[in-house]
Write a protein that holds these residues in place. Structure first.
Motif, PDB file in Angstrom:
ATOM      1  N   MET A   2       0.849  -1.196   0.000  1.00  0.00           N
ATOM      2  CA  MET A   2       0.000   0.000   0.000  1.00  0.00           C
ATOM      3  C   MET A   2       0.882   1.242   0.000  1.00  0.00           C
ATOM      4  N   TRP A   3       0.699   2.090  -0.989  1.00  0.00           N
ATOM      5  CA  TRP A   3       1.354   3.396  -1.011  1.00  0.00           C
ATOM      6  C   TRP A   3       0.286   4.451  -0.816  1.00  0.00           C
ATOM      7  N   ASN A   4       0.444   5.263   0.203  1.00  0.00           N
ATOM      8  CA  ASN A   4      -0.504   6.337   0.471  1.00  0.00           C
ATOM      9  C   ASN A   4       0.241   7.606   0.846  1.00  0.00           C
ATOM     10  N   ASN A   5      -0.473   8.718   0.797  1.00  0.00           N
ATOM     11  CA  ASN A   5       0.070  10.030   1.149  1.00  0.00           C
ATOM     12  C   ASN A   5      -0.612  10.563   2.395  1.00  0.00           C
ATOM     13  N   LEU A  33      -5.383   3.892   7.107  1.00  0.00           N
ATOM     14  CA  LEU A  33      -4.934   3.226   8.333  1.00  0.00           C
ATOM     15  C   LEU A  33      -5.945   2.189   8.809  1.00  0.00           C
ATOM     16  N   GLN A  34      -7.225   2.437   8.581  1.00  0.00           N
ATOM     17  CA  GLN A  34      -8.249   1.458   8.949  1.00  0.00           C
ATOM     18  C   GLN A  34      -8.032   0.155   8.177  1.00  0.00           C
ATOM     19  N   SER A  52      -8.057   9.710   2.958  1.00  0.00           N
ATOM     20  CA  SER A  52      -7.449  10.301   4.151  1.00  0.00           C
ATOM     21  C   SER A  52      -6.682   9.261   4.961  1.00  0.00           C
ATOM     22  N   GLU A  53      -5.841   9.753   5.836  1.00  0.00           N
ATOM     23  CA  GLU A  53      -5.028   8.872   6.673  1.00  0.00           C
ATOM     24  C   GLU A  53      -5.882   7.914   7.510  1.00  0.00           C
TER      25      GLU A  53
END
Length: 115
Positions: free
Chosen positions: A43-46, A58-59, A53-54
């Motif tokens: 998983m790549w997220n900002n 994160l969930q 959203s974070e």
């Protein structure tokens, strides 16, 4: 297809994929995360993404973690350089960064054993 589609197809058809990589996405339906048992996920997220959203990504990561599933979450900081273009928002930052070697290495030559 985006990262949310990666989770959707991975959860619906986990036997068709050897690995999955999602760039800026999550699986908002935690009830289907259990289907990802045999599908390693990168998983790549900002942080600060305006669309995913974070707390959302994160969930998903926390659910994968609680199930003991194989995943890696890489959460990147938004571009703080004044030379960054205001045209490209946080959601598009990873796409325009064009640094896909780690994702390609993760996906590698893994294949599904269909026998």
């Amino acid at each position: 297809m985006g990262a949310i589609g990666t989770f959707k197809l991975g959860a619906q058809f986990p036997d068709l994929f050897a690995r999955a990589e999602s760039t800026v996405g999550d699986e908002s339906n935690n009830a289907v995360v259990a289907s990802l048992r045999n599908l390693p996920i990168l998983m790549w997220n900002n942080h600060g993404d305006e669309l995913v959203s974070e707390p959302e990504f994160l969930q998903t990561a926390n659910k994968l973690d609680s199930l003991g599933y194989r995943y890696e979450l890489d959460a990147f900081q938004p571009c703080a350089n004044p030379m960054c273009s205001p045209v490209f928002t946080n959601h598009l930052q990873l796409a325009i960064n064009d640094q896909y070697a780690p994702a390609a290495a993760f996906l590698g030559t893994a294949h599904v054993d269909r026998s």
